[in-house]
Motif scaffolding. Structure first.
Motif, PDB file in Angstrom:
ATOM      1  N   THR A 156       0.844  -1.187   0.000  1.00 56.56           N
ATOM      2  CA  THR A 156       0.000   0.000   0.000  1.00 56.56           C
ATOM      3  C   THR A 156       0.885   1.244   0.000  1.00 56.56           C
ATOM      4  O   THR A 156       2.028   1.202   0.444  1.00 56.56           O
ATOM      5  N   LEU A 157       0.330   2.345  -0.480  1.00 55.67           N
ATOM      6  CA  LEU A 157       1.057   3.603  -0.572  1.00 55.67           C
ATOM      7  C   LEU A 157       0.285   4.686   0.152  1.00 55.67           C
ATOM      8  O   LEU A 157      -0.904   4.872  -0.087  1.00 55.67           O
ATOM      9  N   THR A 162      -7.928   1.412  -5.861  1.00 53.21           N
ATOM     10  CA  THR A 162      -8.712   2.303  -5.009  1.00 53.21           C
ATOM     11  C   THR A 162      -7.798   3.432  -4.558  1.00 53.21           C
ATOM     12  O   THR A 162      -6.670   3.190  -4.139  1.00 53.21           O
ATOM     13  N   VAL A 163      -8.310   4.673  -4.618  1.00 55.56           N
ATOM     14  CA  VAL A 163      -7.490   5.819  -4.208  1.00 55.56           C
ATOM     15  C   VAL A 163      -8.352   6.824  -3.450  1.00 55.56           C
ATOM     16  O   VAL A 163      -9.499   7.072  -3.798  1.00 55.56           O
ATOM     17  N   LEU A 164      -7.760   7.391  -2.403  1.00 53.67           N
ATOM     18  CA  LEU A 164      -8.409   8.415  -1.597  1.00 53.67           C
ATOM     19  C   LEU A 164      -7.559   9.683  -1.620  1.00 53.67           C
ATOM     20  O   LEU A 164      -6.385   9.657  -1.230  1.00 53.67           O
ATOM     21  N   PHE A 165      -8.140  10.777  -2.097  1.00 52.15           N
ATOM     22  CA  PHE A 165      -7.553  12.111  -2.007  1.00 52.15           C
ATOM     23  C   PHE A 165      -8.395  12.848  -0.973  1.00 52.15           C
ATOM     24  O   PHE A 165      -9.560  13.160  -1.233  1.00 52.15           O
ATOM     25  N   ALA A 218      -4.751  -2.484   0.051  1.00 50.56           N
ATOM     26  CA  ALA A 218      -5.614  -1.557   0.788  1.00 50.56           C
ATOM     27  C   ALA A 218      -5.801  -0.245   0.046  1.00 50.56           C
ATOM     28  O   ALA A 218      -6.394   0.691   0.562  1.00 50.56           O
ATOM     29  N   GLY A 219      -5.282  -0.152  -1.150  1.00 49.43           N
ATOM     30  CA  GLY A 219      -5.432   1.068  -1.917  1.00 49.43           C
ATOM     31  C   GLY A 219      -4.334   2.072  -1.637  1.00 49.43           C
ATOM     32  O   GLY A 219      -3.367   1.803  -0.944  1.00 49.43           O
ATOM     33  N   THR A 220      -4.530   3.258  -2.191  1.00 50.78           N
ATOM     34  CA  THR A 220      -3.568   4.343  -2.087  1.00 50.78           C
ATOM     35  C   THR A 220      -4.242   5.523  -1.404  1.00 50.78           C
ATOM     36  O   THR A 220      -5.378   5.853  -1.718  1.00 50.78           O
ATOM     37  N   PHE A 273      -5.462   9.503 -14.951  1.00 54.25           N
ATOM     38  CA  PHE A 273      -5.622   8.341 -14.073  1.00 54.25           C
ATOM     39  C   PHE A 273      -6.462   7.239 -14.699  1.00 54.25           C
ATOM     40  O   PHE A 273      -7.368   7.504 -15.490  1.00 54.25           O
ATOM     41  N   TYR A 274      -6.190   6.030 -14.246  1.00 53.01           N
ATOM     42  CA  TYR A 274      -7.125   4.916 -14.356  1.00 53.01           C
ATOM     43  C   TYR A 274      -7.460   4.513 -12.931  1.00 53.01           C
ATOM     44  O   TYR A 274      -6.566   4.354 -12.100  1.00 53.01           O
ATOM     45  N   VAL A 275      -8.755   4.364 -12.643  1.00 57.39           N
ATOM     46  CA  VAL A 275      -9.211   3.928 -11.326  1.00 57.39           C
ATOM     47  C   VAL A 275     -10.075   2.696 -11.538  1.00 57.39           C
ATOM     48  O   VAL A 275     -11.148   2.770 -12.136  1.00 57.39           O
ATOM     49  N   GLY A 276      -9.608   1.553 -11.047  1.00 54.65           N
ATOM     50  CA  GLY A 276     -10.305   0.300 -11.262  1.00 54.65           C
ATOM     51  C   GLY A 276     -11.533   0.109 -10.396  1.00 54.65           C
ATOM     52  O   GLY A 276     -12.552  -0.393 -10.851  1.00 54.65           O
TER      53      GLY A 276
END
Length: 185
Positions: free
Chosen positions: A65-66, A123-126, A96-98, A146-149
């Motif tokens: 995870t990042l 999955t990404v959370l800003f 767990a996503g970014t 971006f690509y968001v799956g």
């Protein structure tokens, strides 16, 4: 035994700068397991890094995870992935996503890749970034930025800007100047 959690964290007067690195995958960092964290830096800068395949600056594999949090300025600029995906970041299958949150200024600009000019996320959370600037990223196929799956959330930021991102292709697969979503790719 569990993998150690690498954390790049500095005092408020220091910077963490990664520039002009290259590799097959993850021009700066290839993280296979566990969490990769960049926090509390005055300046966090990934600039002009290159990957031949995936993730010009950072590649997070399936079990990694990042988190990029609590930095005054965080910049991903001028990174590229030559053959495949994620000019700056490849984290498509990250467990767990970014999370990119609580940064002062978060700039993701001038990155390029064959697909998904700046990043490929599962999955990404800003969240709670004062400024989120996603500009001038490009791909030669789909998802200029971006690509968001699975899921992307942008919340609680004062200024969010997606500007001049391009998916430029001469084929019919051109899609999403800024963002492509879905389960393919």
């Amino acid at each position: 035994s569990p993998a150690a959690v690498p954390t790049i964290s500095q005092s408020s007067n220091n910077s963490a700068v990664f520039s002009d690195n290259n590799a097959l995958n993850g021009g700066v960092i290839y993280r296979k397991y566990g969490q990769l964290t960049f926090d509390n830096n005055k300046l966090l800068n990934f600039q002009n890094n290159t990957a031949t395949n995936y993730g010009g600056a950072i590649y997070c594999a399936t079990n990694a995870t990042l988190d990029v949090t609590d930095n005054e300025v965080a910049v991903f600029s001028g990174n590229s992935a030559g053959k495949y995906y994620g000019g700056a970041i490849y984290a498509q299958n990250s467990a767990a996503g970014t999370t990119l949150s609580h940064n002062g200024v978060l700039k993701i600009t001038d990155n390029s890749a064959k697909q998904y000019g700046a990043a490929q996320f599962g999955t990404v959370l800003f969240d709670n970034n004062t400024v989120l600037d996603v500009s001038r990223n490009s791909s030669t196929s789909a998802g200029g930025a971006f690509y968001v799956g699975t899921q992307m959330t942008i919340s609680n930021s004062q200024l969010v800007r997606f500007n001049e991102n391009k998916a430029k292709s001469t084929t019919s697969t051109q899609a999403g100047g800024a963002i492509e979503t879905g389960s393919s790719g």
